[in-house]
Design an enzyme around this catalytic site. Structure first.
Site, PDB file in Angstrom:
ATOM      1  N   LYS A 229       0.804  -1.234   0.000  1.00 39.54           N
ATOM      2  CA  LYS A 229       0.000   0.000   0.000  1.00 39.54           C
ATOM      3  C   LYS A 229       0.840   1.288   0.000  1.00 39.54           C
ATOM      4  O   LYS A 229       0.389   2.305  -0.522  1.00 39.54           O
ATOM      5  CB  LYS A 229      -0.936   0.000   1.218  1.00 39.54           C
ATOM      6  CG  LYS A 229      -2.089  -0.975   1.077  1.00 39.54           C
ATOM      7  CD  LYS A 229      -2.890  -1.007   2.364  1.00 39.54           C
ATOM      8  CE  LYS A 229      -4.327  -0.758   2.058  1.00 39.54           C
ATOM      9  NZ  LYS A 229      -5.179  -0.675   3.234  1.00 39.54           N
TER      10      LYS A 229
ATOM     11  N   ASP B  17     -10.389   4.163   1.864  1.00 46.20           N
ATOM     12  CA  ASP B  17     -10.678   3.798   3.261  1.00 46.20           C
ATOM     13  C   ASP B  17     -11.445   4.901   4.005  1.00 46.20           C
ATOM     14  O   ASP B  17     -12.338   4.611   4.806  1.00 46.20           O
ATOM     15  CB  ASP B  17      -9.386   3.483   4.027  1.00 46.20           C
ATOM     16  CG  ASP B  17      -8.840   2.105   3.691  1.00 46.20           C
ATOM     17  OD1 ASP B  17      -9.621   1.260   3.227  1.00 46.20           O
ATOM     18  OD2 ASP B  17      -7.640   1.881   3.896  1.00 46.20           O
TER      19      ASP B  17
HETATM   20  P1  NAP Z   1      -1.940  -1.093  13.345  1.00 45.66           P
HETATM   21  O1  NAP Z   1      -1.276  -0.032  12.521  1.00 45.66           O
HETATM   22  O2  NAP Z   1      -1.216  -2.347  13.589  1.00 45.66           O
HETATM   23  O3  NAP Z   1      -2.335  -0.550  14.822  1.00 45.66           O
HETATM   24  C1  NAP Z   1      -3.225   0.473  15.082  1.00 45.66           C
HETATM   25  C2  NAP Z   1      -3.063   1.008  16.497  1.00 45.66           C
HETATM   26  O4  NAP Z   1      -3.378   0.008  17.461  1.00 45.66           O
HETATM   27  C3  NAP Z   1      -1.692   1.528  16.860  1.00 45.66           C
HETATM   28  O5  NAP Z   1      -1.868   2.725  17.573  1.00 45.66           O
HETATM   29  C4  NAP Z   1      -1.130   0.448  17.744  1.00 45.66           C
HETATM   30  O6  NAP Z   1      -0.247   0.931  18.732  1.00 45.66           O
HETATM   31  C5  NAP Z   1      -2.366  -0.031  18.447  1.00 45.66           C
HETATM   32  N1  NAP Z   1      -2.205  -1.385  18.934  1.00 45.66           N
HETATM   33  C6  NAP Z   1      -1.916  -2.490  18.216  1.00 45.66           C
HETATM   34  N2  NAP Z   1      -1.852  -3.571  19.017  1.00 45.66           N
HETATM   35  C7  NAP Z   1      -2.095  -3.117  20.279  1.00 45.66           C
HETATM   36  C8  NAP Z   1      -2.146  -3.747  21.552  1.00 45.66           C
HETATM   37  N3  NAP Z   1      -1.964  -5.060  21.687  1.00 45.66           N
HETATM   38  N4  NAP Z   1      -2.417  -2.977  22.627  1.00 45.66           N
HETATM   39  C9  NAP Z   1      -2.601  -1.652  22.488  1.00 45.66           C
HETATM   40  N5  NAP Z   1      -2.562  -0.990  21.317  1.00 45.66           N
HETATM   41  C10 NAP Z   1      -2.310  -1.725  20.225  1.00 45.66           C
HETATM   42  O7  NAP Z   1      -3.315  -1.481  12.689  1.00 45.66           O
HETATM   43  P2  NAP Z   1      -4.187  -0.728  11.582  1.00 45.66           P
HETATM   44  O8  NAP Z   1      -3.754  -1.166  10.243  1.00 45.66           O
HETATM   45  O9  NAP Z   1      -4.218   0.722  11.862  1.00 45.66           O
HETATM   46  O10 NAP Z   1      -5.621  -1.397  11.838  1.00 45.66           O
HETATM   47  C11 NAP Z   1      -6.294  -1.240  13.047  1.00 45.66           C
HETATM   48  C12 NAP Z   1      -7.579  -2.056  13.052  1.00 45.66           C
HETATM   49  O11 NAP Z   1      -8.490  -1.564  12.084  1.00 45.66           O
HETATM   50  C13 NAP Z   1      -7.393  -3.544  12.730  1.00 45.66           C
HETATM   51  O12 NAP Z   1      -8.188  -4.290  13.603  1.00 45.66           O
HETATM   52  C14 NAP Z   1      -7.922  -3.702  11.328  1.00 45.66           C
HETATM   53  O13 NAP Z   1      -8.502  -4.974  11.114  1.00 45.66           O
HETATM   54  C15 NAP Z   1      -8.998  -2.632  11.314  1.00 45.66           C
HETATM   55  N6  NAP Z   1      -9.258  -2.145   9.944  1.00 45.66           N
HETATM   56  C16 NAP Z   1     -10.507  -2.311   9.452  1.00 45.66           C
HETATM   57  C17 NAP Z   1     -10.800  -1.845   8.192  1.00 45.66           C
HETATM   58  C18 NAP Z   1     -12.185  -2.033   7.634  1.00 45.66           C
HETATM   59  O14 NAP Z   1     -12.367  -1.905   6.432  1.00 45.66           O
HETATM   60  N7  NAP Z   1     -13.178  -2.300   8.450  1.00 45.66           N
HETATM   61  C19 NAP Z   1      -9.814  -1.210   7.423  1.00 45.66           C
HETATM   62  C20 NAP Z   1      -8.543  -1.050   7.978  1.00 45.66           C
HETATM   63  C21 NAP Z   1      -8.267  -1.534   9.247  1.00 45.66           C
HETATM   64  P3  NAP Z   1       1.351   0.987  18.501  1.00 45.66           P
HETATM   65  O15 NAP Z   1       1.556   2.047  17.455  1.00 45.66           O
HETATM   66  O16 NAP Z   1       1.859   1.355  19.847  1.00 45.66           O
HETATM   67  O17 NAP Z   1       1.757  -0.380  18.043  1.00 45.66           O
END
Ligand code: NAP
Length: 283
Positions: free
Chosen positions: A70, A106
């Site tokens: 991406k 998104d």
């Molecule tokens: P990401 O970059 O891995 O993480 C997002 C945030 O969550 C970061 O601030 C991270 O903190 C925090 N985090 C991750 N693991 C954690 C933990 N165990 N405890 C506390 N904080 C934690 O993920 P992302 O790509 O942004 O996606 C986030 C969520 O959105 C996912 O569940 C994904 O499935 C969902 N999503 C859904 C859609 C949809 O179409 N519905 C689209 C995109 C994403 P750190 O920076 O400190 O690691």
């Protein structure tokens, strides 16, 4: 039936076998009665540049882009639209007249979930949990909809500060450690609370971000970007405290529907796409 005239769409990523996009997009194609086919195309990181050239040479109409391409795909494109630049990632490419243009749908998918639930973000206050890639799309979506006040709570406030800086010319985002009292106070006047962390996603069904539920006003809408499971522990708590809730299915279908429209100029049947998604999940 596919013929010599069938137009080609697809998804590039590594891996792609788990993706729900082929099922959603082929359902949209069928419902719209269009002569397109959408296929999953596994592309290893070292093959990305040649894959793009190949897709152009093969006359593909467009593709979705997923992990890990991406961000790395951006400099390989002829043009990148404003949404993708602000979100810092491309999830959709349109091939037209020998050029590849990148988009990100998104933010549109996220705001569709708001609108479908009768929520107008203009002039409102939102609290966001998490500061990763999904949070960046949520912030841009909320800015485009005219959000007035935006707060991020994260386990790692330094990362959230860096994210807030990207949008500093649009809005002053306040950032907090989500375990602190100051953050809990910010929940009081919130109209919208969004979980943009993976906490609660299958198989970690018992995890949830920390929320002082008693502080949040009853009429606040609670939105979780997670779609598997359809009701996370976070949304279950929100419902128990009397909040209207939205899960990530709307965002997933909404971003797919927006990609479909970029390729075909036709508004797809989002309800049919959602049904197809649920059928795959239930298998
Ligand atoms: P990401 O970059 O891995 O993480 C997002 C945030 O969550 C970061 O601030 C991270 O903190 C925090 N985090 C991750 N693991 C954690 C933990 N165990 N405890 C506390 N904080 C934690 O993920 P992302 O790509 O942004 O996606 C986030 C969520 O959105 C996912 O569940 C994904 O499935 C969902 N999503 C859904 C859609 C949809 O179409 N519905 C689209 C995109 C994403 P750190 O920076 O400190 O690691």
């Amino acid at each position: 039936m596919f013929t010599g005239k069938t137009k080609n769409l697809g998804l590039i990523g590594w891996p792609v076998a788990h993706s729900l996009s082929p099922c959603m997009q082929n359902t949209a194609i069928e419902e719209a009665g269009l002569d397109y086919a959408y296929v999953a195309l596994p592309v290893a990181p070292e093959g990305l540049k040649s894959a793009l050239e190949g897709l152009k040479a093969l006359g593909f109409s467009g593709v979705n882009v997923t992990i890990p391409h991406k961000v790395t795909v951006m400099p390989l494109l002829d043009e990148v639209d404003e949404n993708a630049r602000m979100i810092g990632a491309v999830n959709t490419i349109v091939f037209e007249a020998g050029r590849a243009k990148g988009y990100n749908t998104d933010a549109a998918g996220f705001t569709r979930g708001l609108k479908d639930n009768g929520f107008d973000a203009a002039g409102k206050k939102s609290v966001l949990l998490g500061a990763g890639g999904a949070a960046r799309a949520v912030i841009w979506g909320l800015i485009r909809e005219g959000i007035a006040d935006l707060v991020i709570g994260a386990r790692n406030p330094e990362k959230a500060e860096a994210l807030a800086k990207i949008f500093a010319s649009y809005i002053k985002i306040r950032v907090y450690d989500w375990n602190g009292q100051l953050f809990a106070q910010e929940l009081k006047a919130a109209d919208l609370l969004v979980n943009a962390t993976p906490l609660g996603m299958s198989p970690h069904l018992e995890s949830a971000p920390p929320v002082a539920w008693t502080k949040l006003q009853k009429q606040a809408l609670v939105y979780d970007l997670i779609y598997n499971p359809v009701q996370t522990r976070f949304l279950k708590s929100a419902a128990e405290y009397g909040h209207q809730t939205v899960n990530g299915e709307k965002m997933l279908v909404g971003q797919g529907a927006a990609s479909f429209k970029l390729w075909t100029k036709i508004e797809p049947d989002a309800a049919a796409m959602l049904n197809a998604l649920r059928n795959v999940h239930n298998k």
